[in-house]
Design a protein around this motif. Structure first.
Motif, mmCIF file in Angstrom:
data_model
loop_
_atom_site.group_PDB
_atom_site.id
_atom_site.type_symbol
_atom_site.label_atom_id
_atom_site.label_comp_id
_atom_site.label_asym_id
_atom_site.label_seq_id
_atom_site.Cartn_x
_atom_site.Cartn_y
_atom_site.Cartn_z
ATOM 1 N N LEU A 256 58.502 38.486 41.261
ATOM 2 C CA LEU A 256 58.840 39.317 42.285
ATOM 3 C C LEU A 256 57.861 40.070 42.773
ATOM 4 C CD1 LEU A 256 62.664 40.227 42.281
ATOM 5 C CD2 LEU A 256 61.664 38.435 43.596
ATOM 6 N N GLY A 257 57.195 40.718 41.914
ATOM 7 C CA GLY A 257 56.378 41.634 42.454
ATOM 8 C C GLY A 257 54.790 41.334 42.408
ATOM 9 N N ASP A 258 54.453 40.115 42.355
ATOM 10 C CA ASP A 258 53.180 39.647 42.508
ATOM 11 C C ASP A 258 52.145 40.208 43.621
ATOM 12 O OD1 ASP A 258 53.238 37.666 40.159
ATOM 13 O OD2 ASP A 258 54.176 36.298 41.519
ATOM 14 N N GLN A 259 51.083 40.599 43.247
ATOM 15 C CA GLN A 259 50.102 40.913 44.494
ATOM 16 C C GLN A 259 48.920 40.215 44.026
ATOM 17 O OE1 GLN A 259 49.703 45.161 44.777
ATOM 18 N NE2 GLN A 259 48.051 45.222 43.419
ATOM 19 N N VAL A 260 47.897 39.910 44.942
ATOM 20 C CA VAL A 260 46.601 39.674 44.848
ATOM 21 C C VAL A 260 45.672 40.640 45.228
ATOM 22 C CG1 VAL A 260 47.109 37.047 45.040
ATOM 23 C CG2 VAL A 260 46.648 38.449 47.032
ATOM 24 N N VAL A 261 44.454 40.653 44.749
ATOM 25 C CA VAL A 261 43.438 41.648 45.244
ATOM 26 C C VAL A 261 42.216 40.997 45.893
ATOM 27 C CG1 VAL A 261 41.971 43.385 44.275
ATOM 28 C CG2 VAL A 261 44.322 43.133 43.241
ATOM 29 N N GLU A 262 42.397 41.324 47.406
ATOM 30 C CA GLU A 262 41.167 40.577 48.131
ATOM 31 C C GLU A 262 39.954 41.340 48.333
ATOM 32 O OE1 GLU A 262 42.998 39.266 51.683
ATOM 33 O OE2 GLU A 262 44.670 38.373 50.887
ATOM 34 N N VAL A 263 38.814 40.980 48.078
ATOM 35 C CA VAL A 263 37.631 41.739 48.350
ATOM 36 C C VAL A 263 36.861 40.981 49.514
ATOM 37 C CG1 VAL A 263 35.528 42.878 47.399
ATOM 38 C CG2 VAL A 263 37.310 42.309 45.986
ATOM 39 N N THR B 97 43.789 36.614 41.457
ATOM 40 C CA THR B 97 44.984 36.102 41.726
ATOM 41 C C THR B 97 46.198 36.600 40.684
ATOM 42 O OG1 THR B 97 44.721 34.145 40.256
ATOM 43 C CG2 THR B 97 43.852 33.955 42.465
ATOM 44 N N GLY B 98 45.764 37.236 39.533
ATOM 45 C CA GLY B 98 46.742 37.379 38.728
ATOM 46 C C GLY B 98 47.241 36.124 37.913
ATOM 47 N N ASP B 99 48.614 35.916 37.562
ATOM 48 C CA ASP B 99 48.897 34.980 36.961
ATOM 49 C C ASP B 99 49.548 33.783 37.886
ATOM 50 O OD1 ASP B 99 48.055 35.491 34.281
ATOM 51 O OD2 ASP B 99 50.174 35.886 33.584
ATOM 52 N N LEU B 100 49.394 34.064 39.068
ATOM 53 C CA LEU B 100 49.565 33.039 40.100
ATOM 54 C C LEU B 100 48.827 31.746 39.838
ATOM 55 C CD1 LEU B 100 50.249 35.154 43.367
ATOM 56 C CD2 LEU B 100 51.816 33.785 42.295
ATOM 57 N N ALA B 101 47.599 32.109 39.367
ATOM 58 C CA ALA B 101 46.673 31.162 39.146
ATOM 59 C C ALA B 101 45.995 31.174 37.702
ATOM 60 C CB ALA B 101 45.544 31.041 40.212
ATOM 61 N N PRO C 213 38.796 31.991 50.130
ATOM 62 C CA PRO C 213 38.127 32.783 49.205
ATOM 63 C C PRO C 213 37.072 32.086 48.510
ATOM 64 C CG PRO C 213 39.778 31.989 48.109
ATOM 65 C CD PRO C 213 40.254 31.585 49.476
ATOM 66 N N ARG C 214 35.845 32.545 48.248
ATOM 67 C CA ARG C 214 34.548 31.979 48.038
ATOM 68 C C ARG C 214 34.828 32.012 46.287
ATOM 69 N NH1 ARG C 214 29.524 33.655 46.383
ATOM 70 N NH2 ARG C 214 30.004 35.917 46.576
ATOM 71 N N ILE C 215 35.124 33.053 45.547
ATOM 72 C CA ILE C 215 35.195 33.193 44.106
ATOM 73 C C ILE C 215 36.725 33.438 43.855
ATOM 74 C CG2 ILE C 215 34.454 34.277 42.218
ATOM 75 C CD1 ILE C 215 31.724 35.065 43.653
ATOM 76 N N VAL C 216 37.304 32.634 43.053
ATOM 77 C CA VAL C 216 38.821 32.938 42.615
ATOM 78 C C VAL C 216 38.843 33.633 41.182
ATOM 79 C CG1 VAL C 216 41.092 31.901 42.321
ATOM 80 C CG2 VAL C 216 39.697 31.246 44.321
ATOM 81 N N VAL C 217 39.415 34.752 40.818
ATOM 82 C CA VAL C 217 39.252 35.041 39.430
ATOM 83 C C VAL C 217 40.786 35.003 39.024
ATOM 84 C CG1 VAL C 217 38.995 37.166 38.008
ATOM 85 C CG2 VAL C 217 37.557 36.862 39.988
ATOM 86 N N PRO C 218 41.223 33.946 38.489
ATOM 87 C CA PRO C 218 42.529 33.672 38.042
ATOM 88 C C PRO C 218 42.901 34.823 36.951
ATOM 89 C CG PRO C 218 40.960 32.338 36.725
ATOM 90 C CD PRO C 218 40.177 33.002 37.582
ATOM 91 N N GLY C 219 44.290 34.927 36.605
ATOM 92 C CA GLY C 219 44.921 35.543 35.646
ATOM 93 C C GLY C 219 44.411 35.320 34.327
ATOM 94 N N HIS C 220 44.046 34.111 33.714
ATOM 95 C CA HIS C 220 43.512 33.613 32.553
ATOM 96 C C HIS C 220 42.510 32.405 32.886
ATOM 97 C CE1 HIS C 220 46.521 36.205 30.329
ATOM 98 N NE2 HIS C 220 47.431 35.971 31.434
ATOM 99 N N GLY C 221 41.572 32.083 32.204
ATOM 100 C CA GLY C 221 40.747 31.173 32.131
ATOM 101 C C GLY C 221 39.701 31.369 32.871
#
Length: 306
Positions: free
Chosen positions: A176-183, A191-195, A230-238
């Protein structure tokens, strides 16, 4: 609630490796923007350190105080006297359960839904993860559920000085509380664990006590994130990647939904659906890890309706 979550430790197949963060591997993916990679170690997230003229933002803590101390040490070194902030993408222990180390050193900010998750679900998840035993339990020995310094509604625009970072709640998806961090100036999205990359999407579907994950909402969130370009995606894992990371996750979530619903609509039982869908998806994605998350995803989508 905590005791009731314990049966879900069946998702853990054998002892897990030590979820140790290795800050020595930090990589600069944009000017004054570091990612500490998870090196594909289970229960280690990708961690960000984002700098501006006046302040530095840390994204995620790693699991436990020892990991968080390493992250804080590197962040303080990078900051060189600049003010420190901390945020987390969601409440799960490997992302947030080291925040106590930052007390007095950084301002910890989270969105309101994540703050609610921390207070209502945090104790249960802490006990559940401790039940995994071994190195995971050791990492959580002296951990308490995090308490944010600032809770906000809507998008929080954090001015670091010549760089504004957007802390954007996404609505119901992985939690419920997901958030992304955009620069925005760097085109970087955390993205955290959304991706994730290289693994099946993580579905924390633990009925009846935690059923907030939504496969339908999650796919819609991924579409919105992809549309922002976005140009660069930092996933939660991977591995860190480009915008294709978001498209790939959205495609998998729809694949999982379609295969699940087609069988559900033919009146198959859930166990049979899960077995068939799991076999099919492993055949299609044999290189992916996290196969244990396919069945919870099927159960989640069996309970959802368009």
């Amino acid at each position: 609630m905590s005791d009731e979550l314990l049966p879900n430790e069946r998702l853990v197949d054998g002892p897990l490796p030590d979820p140790a963060v290795q800050t020595c591997g930090a990589e600069e993916v944009a000017p004054d923007l570091l990612v500490i990679p998870n090196r594909r170690v289970p229960l280690v997230p990708n961690i960000g350190i984002i700098g501006g003229r006046d302040a530095v933002l840390v994204v995620e803590t790693g699991m436990g105080t020892a990991n968080a101390e390493q992250v804080l040490s590197l962040a303080a070194e990078v900051a060189g006297g600049r003010r420190l902030y901390l945020t987390t993408t969601h409440f799960h222990p490997e992302h947030a359960f080291g925040a106590q180390v930052f007390d007095g050193a950084a301002t910890y900010l989270v969105n309101r839904a994540q703050a609610t998750d921390l207070s209502t679900k945090g104790p249960g998840y802490l006990e559940m993860f401790r039940s995994f035993g071994g190195a995971v339990a050791t990492r959580l020995d002296d951990v308490r559920v995090p308490r944010p310094d600032e809770v906000y509604d809507g998008v929080r625009e954090l001015d670091l000085g010549d760089r504004t970072v957007l802390l954007r709640p996404t609505g119901r998806g992985h939690t419920l509380g997901d958030q992304v961090v955009e620069v925005p100036d760097a085109g970087v999205l955390f993205t955290g664990d959304l991706a994730e990359t290289g693994q099946f999407a993580i579905f924390p579907w633990f009925p009846p006590h935690d059923t907030d994950v939504s496969g339908l909402g999650w796919a819609d969130v991924m579409d919105r994130l992809a549309a922002a370009g976005p140009r660069i995606v930092v996933p939660g894992h991977g591995d860190v990647g480009g915008p294709q990371v978001l498209a790939d996750v959205a495609a998998y979530l729809r694949e999982l939904r379609e295969e699940t619903w087609r069988r559900r609509d033919s009146a198959m039982g859930e166990a049979e659906i899960a077995a068939e869908v799991k076999a099919l998806l492993i055949e299609r994605h044999p290189e992916w890890t996290g196969r244990e998350w396919i069945a919870p995803g099927v159960a989640c989508l069996c309970a959802e309706h368009a």
